[in-house]
Design an enzyme around this catalytic site. Structure first.
Site: not given
Length: 311
Positions: A52, A80, A94, A190
């Site tokens: 993203d 992550y 987000d 997310r």
């Protein structure tokens, strides 16, 4: 009579290989591909594993013949680092979305957070964010959501191997959680933030996301665009790769070395004796260079991809 200007010498294409980029925030994966095409001097650049725009970190690019590798790389596990804010839900799950609900998260205890995370670890059914890239009737979900449509996505099985809190910061009515997540491909961090917030009754969204690993490729392999740009402006005239083709295959796949006869067979697309291992194997010739990829099938190691064809 007009004289023609001298023709510029044709620039040699770069060697094939992988370039692992530390993607900056605000860039799409396609933006990075466009930039790298200029930095390495070829249009034959592709990427694996979209990030993203708000996310940073590991983005794997293939250059020249290595673009053929991208569809065969085992990039099904990812790591992550993320920050989850409890107390606010947004339209996109987000920080880029508009707040849709707020709640006072000060009463959320550390023990409740641990229990909420435990329920989101292991094999779970996850409903992707409505602004994901999943196609709905031929159109990306995020395109429909941003056009004002109601997007209903079905839950999908994903695996979260690790979901740990590294630090908790309490401020005003919100709680920020710095977390590390090891997960399967197709997992939306997310959505983890959204679901954790809902389970705790206060809502939640993602405020930061950094991918530190994709399959075998980590930030240790990655280079930032500023460094690559400086290389391209230097004496070499182009940015160098993170891994040449041989190193890329050797990093991503089990290795098998063959003699000249085996190398010739694979270069001509002929099968080899079985490897005896599951999955895809990289095959290297007697000169140490990769010939291609094979996978066992019906008692033979059959070509999956030939990278050094005969001649």
């Amino acid at each position: 009579m007009n004289q023609r200007s001298p023709r510029r010498p044709r620039r040699e294409p770069p060697p094939p290989g992988l370039l692992v980029v530390d993607k900056p925030a605000g860039w799409t994966s396609h933006d990075v591909v466009g930039k790298v095409r200029g930095l390495v001097g070829t249009r034959k650049v592709g990427h694996a594993g979209t990030l993203d725009p708000m996310a940073t970190g590991v983005l794997v690019l293939g250059v020249e013949r290595a673009t053929k590798l991208l569809g065969h790389l085992a990039l099904d596990t990812k790591t992550y680092l993320a920050t989850i804010r409890l107390g606010v839900e947004t339209t996109t799950d987000d920080a880029e979305g508009e707040p849709t609900a707020t709640a006072d998260a000060r009463a959320v205890t550390d023990a409740a957070v641990v229990d909420g995370i435990a329920a989101l670890t292991g094999d779970i059914a996850q409903v992707p964010s409505s602004v994901s890239a999943i196609k709905v009737d031929g159109k990306r979900a995020y395109e429909r959501a941003r056009a004002g449509e109601e997007v209903e996505l079905e839950a999908r099985p994903v695996h979260v191997a690790r979901f740990d809190v590294l630090e908790t910061r309490r401020q005003d009515a919100t709680v920020d959680l710095d977390v590390v997540v090891d997960c399967s491909s197709g997992t939306y961090v997310r959505a983890l933030a959204r679901d954790l917030g809902r389970a705790l009754g206060v809502g939640g969204h993602l405020t930061a996301l950094r991918r530190t690993r994709v399959g075998p490729f980590t930030l240790a392999h990655a280079r930032d665009l500023e460094t690559l740009g400086a290389e391209a402006d230097g004496e070499a005239g182009r940015a160098s790769l993170s891994l040449d083709l041989d190193a890329a295959v050797g990093t991503a796949f089990p290795r098998r070395d063959v003699d000249a006869g085996g190398a010739d067979d694979l270069a001509h697309g002929r099968p080899l004796p079985t490897t005896g291992t599951a999955g895809t194997t990289g095959v290297f010739g007697p000169d140490g260079h990769v010939i291609g990829l094979v996978a066992d099938d019906d008692g033979r190691a059959r070509p999956v991809l030939v990278l050094a064809p005969a001649g």
